[in-house]
Design a protein around this motif. Structure first.
Motif, PDB file in Angstrom:
ATOM      1  N   GLY A   1      25.502 -20.392 -21.678  1.00 17.44           N
ATOM      2  CA  GLY A   1      24.192 -20.868 -21.369  1.00 17.44           C
ATOM      3  C   GLY A   1      23.587 -20.095 -20.222  1.00 17.44           C
ATOM      4  O   GLY A   1      24.197 -19.195 -19.657  1.00 17.44           O
ATOM      5  N   TYR A   2      22.382 -20.462 -19.881  1.00 17.86           N
ATOM      6  CA  TYR A   2      21.643 -19.811 -18.819  1.00 17.86           C
ATOM      7  C   TYR A   2      21.447 -20.775 -17.659  1.00 17.86           C
ATOM      8  O   TYR A   2      21.260 -21.975 -17.864  1.00 17.86           O
ATOM      9  CB  TYR A   2      20.255 -19.370 -19.324  1.00 17.86           C
ATOM     10  N   LEU A   3      21.488 -20.240 -16.464  1.00 15.58           N
ATOM     11  CA  LEU A   3      21.229 -21.012 -15.262  1.00 15.58           C
ATOM     12  C   LEU A   3      20.094 -20.351 -14.508  1.00 15.58           C
ATOM     13  O   LEU A   3      19.998 -19.134 -14.458  1.00 15.58           O
ATOM     14  CB  LEU A   3      22.466 -21.074 -14.363  1.00 15.58           C
ATOM     15  N   ARG A   4      19.245 -21.161 -13.872  1.00 17.15           N
ATOM     16  CA  ARG A   4      18.145 -20.654 -13.059  1.00 17.15           C
ATOM     17  C   ARG A   4      18.351 -21.171 -11.647  1.00 17.15           C
ATOM     18  O   ARG A   4      18.667 -22.337 -11.451  1.00 17.15           O
ATOM     19  CB  ARG A   4      16.808 -21.140 -13.607  1.00 17.15           C
ATOM     20  N   TYR A   5      18.197 -20.302 -10.670  1.00 20.64           N
ATOM     21  CA  TYR A   5      18.388 -20.657  -9.269  1.00 20.64           C
ATOM     22  C   TYR A   5      17.073 -20.571  -8.514  1.00 20.64           C
ATOM     23  O   TYR A   5      16.175 -19.817  -8.892  1.00 20.64           O
ATOM     24  CB  TYR A   5      19.422 -19.733  -8.625  1.00 20.64           C
ATOM     25  N   ALA A   6      16.980 -21.322  -7.419  1.00 20.14           N
ATOM     26  CA  ALA A   6      15.759 -21.358  -6.611  1.00 20.14           C
ATOM     27  C   ALA A   6      15.515 -20.024  -5.908  1.00 20.14           C
ATOM     28  O   ALA A   6      14.364 -19.622  -5.720  1.00 20.14           O
ATOM     29  CB  ALA A   6      15.837 -22.484  -5.581  1.00 20.14           C
ATOM     30  N   THR A   7      16.583 -19.335  -5.532  1.00 21.00           N
ATOM     31  CA  THR A   7      16.420 -18.048  -4.853  1.00 21.00           C
ATOM     32  C   THR A   7      17.354 -17.015  -5.462  1.00 21.00           C
ATOM     33  O   THR A   7      18.381 -17.353  -6.067  1.00 21.00           O
ATOM     34  CB  THR A   7      16.747 -18.157  -3.342  1.00 21.00           C
ATOM     35  N   TRP A   8      16.983 -15.755  -5.249  1.00 14.99           N
ATOM     36  CA  TRP A   8      17.816 -14.659  -5.715  1.00 14.99           C
ATOM     37  C   TRP A   8      19.157 -14.682  -4.992  1.00 14.99           C
ATOM     38  O   TRP A   8      20.203 -14.427  -5.584  1.00 14.99           O
ATOM     39  CB  TRP A   8      17.091 -13.333  -5.490  1.00 14.99           C
ATOM     40  N   GLU A   9      19.156 -14.988  -3.707  1.00 19.88           N
ATOM     41  CA  GLU A   9      20.387 -15.042  -2.921  1.00 19.88           C
ATOM     42  C   GLU A   9      21.347 -16.094  -3.474  1.00 19.88           C
ATOM     43  O   GLU A   9      22.554 -15.869  -3.549  1.00 19.88           O
ATOM     44  CB  GLU A   9      20.077 -15.320  -1.445  1.00 19.88           C
ATOM     45  N   ALA A  10      20.815 -17.255  -3.857  1.00 22.53           N
ATOM     46  CA  ALA A  10      21.659 -18.318  -4.416  1.00 22.53           C
ATOM     47  C   ALA A  10      22.274 -17.868  -5.745  1.00 22.53           C
ATOM     48  O   ALA A  10      23.439 -18.158  -6.031  1.00 22.53           O
ATOM     49  CB  ALA A  10      20.848 -19.594  -4.611  1.00 22.53           C
ATOM     50  N   ALA A  11      21.504 -17.148  -6.540  1.00 26.45           N
ATOM     51  CA  ALA A  11      22.019 -16.645  -7.817  1.00 26.45           C
ATOM     52  C   ALA A  11      23.139 -15.639  -7.585  1.00 26.45           C
ATOM     53  O   ALA A  11      24.179 -15.689  -8.251  1.00 26.45           O
ATOM     54  CB  ALA A  11      20.889 -16.009  -8.625  1.00 26.45           C
ATOM     55  N   GLU A  12      22.949 -14.724  -6.639  1.00 24.19           N
ATOM     56  CA  GLU A  12      23.989 -13.742  -6.327  1.00 24.19           C
ATOM     57  C   GLU A  12      25.255 -14.416  -5.832  1.00 24.19           C
ATOM     58  O   GLU A  12      26.361 -14.052  -6.224  1.00 24.19           O
ATOM     59  CB  GLU A  12      23.499 -12.765  -5.251  1.00 24.19           C
ATOM     60  N   GLU A  13      25.101 -15.410  -4.963  1.00 26.84           N
ATOM     61  CA  GLU A  13      26.250 -16.130  -4.419  1.00 26.84           C
ATOM     62  C   GLU A  13      27.036 -16.832  -5.538  1.00 26.84           C
ATOM     63  O   GLU A  13      28.264 -16.783  -5.577  1.00 26.84           O
ATOM     64  CB  GLU A  13      25.779 -17.142  -3.377  1.00 26.84           C
ATOM     65  N   ALA A  14      26.315 -17.474  -6.443  1.00 20.83           N
ATOM     66  CA  ALA A  14      26.970 -18.158  -7.560  1.00 20.83           C
ATOM     67  C   ALA A  14      27.665 -17.156  -8.477  1.00 20.83           C
ATOM     68  O   ALA A  14      28.780 -17.401  -8.948  1.00 20.83           O
ATOM     69  CB  ALA A  14      25.945 -18.981  -8.343  1.00 20.83           C
ATOM     70  N   PHE A  15      27.025 -16.030  -8.721  1.00 23.62           N
ATOM     71  CA  PHE A  15      27.607 -14.998  -9.582  1.00 23.62           C
ATOM     72  C   PHE A  15      28.957 -14.539  -9.021  1.00 23.62           C
ATOM     73  O   PHE A  15      29.953 -14.498  -9.730  1.00 23.62           O
ATOM     74  CB  PHE A  15      26.645 -13.812  -9.703  1.00 23.62           C
ATOM     75  N   VAL A  16      28.971 -14.220  -7.736  1.00 29.07           N
ATOM     76  CA  VAL A  16      30.199 -13.739  -7.097  1.00 29.07           C
ATOM     77  C   VAL A  16      31.276 -14.822  -7.106  1.00 29.07           C
ATOM     78  O   VAL A  16      32.445 -14.562  -7.369  1.00 29.07           O
ATOM     79  CB  VAL A  16      29.903 -13.253  -5.661  1.00 29.07           C
ATOM     80  N   ALA A  17      30.874 -16.068  -6.828  1.00 32.39           N
ATOM     81  CA  ALA A  17      31.835 -17.168  -6.757  1.00 32.39           C
ATOM     82  C   ALA A  17      32.434 -17.521  -8.119  1.00 32.39           C
ATOM     83  O   ALA A  17      33.597 -17.910  -8.209  1.00 32.39           O
ATOM     84  CB  ALA A  17      31.175 -18.402  -6.150  1.00 32.39           C
ATOM     85  N   LEU A  18      31.661 -17.367  -9.195  1.00 36.10           N
ATOM     86  CA  LEU A  18      32.113 -17.809 -10.514  1.00 36.10           C
ATOM     87  C   LEU A  18      32.731 -16.711 -11.381  1.00 36.10           C
ATOM     88  O   LEU A  18      33.525 -17.003 -12.272  1.00 36.10           O
ATOM     89  CB  LEU A  18      30.958 -18.457 -11.281  1.00 36.10           C
ATOM     90  N   GLN A  19      32.365 -15.466 -11.142  1.00 39.87           N
ATOM     91  CA  GLN A  19      32.848 -14.367 -11.987  1.00 39.87           C
ATOM     92  C   GLN A  19      34.373 -14.323 -11.979  1.00 39.87           C
ATOM     93  O   GLN A  19      35.005 -14.238 -10.942  1.00 39.87           O
ATOM     94  CB  GLN A  19      32.287 -13.031 -11.498  1.00 39.87           C
ATOM     95  N   GLY A  20      34.970 -14.426 -13.147  1.00 37.40           N
ATOM     96  CA  GLY A  20      36.415 -14.334 -13.287  1.00 37.40           C
ATOM     97  C   GLY A  20      37.174 -15.612 -12.954  1.00 37.40           C
ATOM     98  O   GLY A  20      38.396 -15.632 -12.993  1.00 37.40           O
ATOM     99  N   ARG A  21      36.470 -16.684 -12.670  1.00 32.61           N
ATOM    100  CA  ARG A  21      37.135 -17.940 -12.299  1.00 32.61           C
ATOM    101  C   ARG A  21      37.799 -18.554 -13.520  1.00 32.61           C
ATOM    102  O   ARG A  21      37.253 -18.548 -14.612  1.00 32.61           O
ATOM    103  CB  ARG A  21      36.087 -18.896 -11.721  1.00 32.61           C
ATOM    104  N   GLN A  22      38.984 -19.103 -13.339  1.00 35.95           N
ATOM    105  CA  GLN A  22      39.717 -19.796 -14.405  1.00 35.95           C
ATOM    106  C   GLN A  22      39.300 -21.268 -14.408  1.00 35.95           C
ATOM    107  O   GLN A  22      39.329 -21.916 -13.377  1.00 35.95           O
ATOM    108  CB  GLN A  22      41.229 -19.695 -14.169  1.00 35.95           C
ATOM    109  N   VAL A  23      38.892 -21.773 -15.550  1.00 37.89           N
ATOM    110  CA  VAL A  23      38.515 -23.176 -15.702  1.00 37.89           C
ATOM    111  C   VAL A  23      39.690 -23.899 -16.341  1.00 37.89           C
ATOM    112  O   VAL A  23      40.238 -23.444 -17.353  1.00 37.89           O
ATOM    113  CB  VAL A  23      37.249 -23.323 -16.588  1.00 37.89           C
ATOM    114  N   GLU A  24      40.081 -25.005 -15.743  1.00 33.19           N
ATOM    115  CA  GLU A  24      41.223 -25.758 -16.251  1.00 33.19           C
ATOM    116  C   GLU A  24      41.003 -26.133 -17.716  1.00 33.19           C
ATOM    117  O   GLU A  24      39.950 -26.642 -18.099  1.00 33.19           O
ATOM    118  CB  GLU A  24      41.426 -27.026 -15.421  1.00 33.19           C
TER     119      GLU A  24
END
Length: 171
Positions: A1-24
């Motif tokens: 799916g697609y996510l929309r963020y209020a700021t570009w910085e928030a989107a970048e932060e989420a991208f870095v935090a979630l990329q490659g994360r293992q979901v239980e």
């Protein structure tokens, strides 16, 4: 799916935090990529572009390719050869996905994959946006998987999905 963020910085932060994360409960790690902006449809909202990835012709060591965003790797990237084979995977052949279909895979990626060892196969399947790369040894293939997984390559991918390929059926 697609996510929309209020700021570009928030989107970048989420991208870095979630990329490659293992979901239980999931067998694959998360693979994120930036969405392409929609064509203008009568309104003037300006969507920012993703940050410029680095030049794929970077002459440095592939392990220190600057500016790439790498998340946690698939656990198979660190598995022993016997474990890879026990999963029905080919220990010398890689599957690379999440690539733009219109990219120049040979020009942009071949030199990067060659830096891990002599290529036995380099097969770009443009209509599916996938690439198959084979090496002569497990160690070369594993090093390429570890070094190239989640790597941003301009015009190719915001994060390559690199995995050991399933064994080819022999008839």
């Amino acid at each position: 799916g697609y996510l929309r963020y209020a700021t570009w910085e928030a989107a970048e932060e989420a991208f870095v935090a979630l990329q490659g994360r293992q979901v239980e409960g999931w067998t694959q790690v998360l693979r994120l990529q930036w969405a392409s902006p929609r064509p203008a449809s009568g309104h003037s909202s300006v969507q920012p572009s993703p940050p410029e990835p680095v030049d794929p012709t970077w002459p440095g060591d592939p392990q220190t390719f600057p500016g790439t965003q790498q998340g946690p790797l698939d656990p198979m990237a660190y598995a022993a050869q016997a474990e890879v084979e026990a999963q029905g995977l080919d220990p010398t052949r890689l599957f690379i996905g999440q690539m733009a279909r219109e990219c120049d895979a040979g020009g942009a990626l071949k030199p990067l994959f060659e830096s891990y060892g002599a290529l036995q196969e380099f097969r770009w399947v443009m209509d599916k946006g996938v690439l198959y790369v084979a090496y002569s040894t497990f160690e070369e293939a594993q090093a390429a998987m570890q070094g190239m997984c989640n790597r941003s390559v301009p015009g190719v991918s915001m994060g390559l999905n690199v995995q050991f390929s399933r064994r080819q059926r022999r008839f």
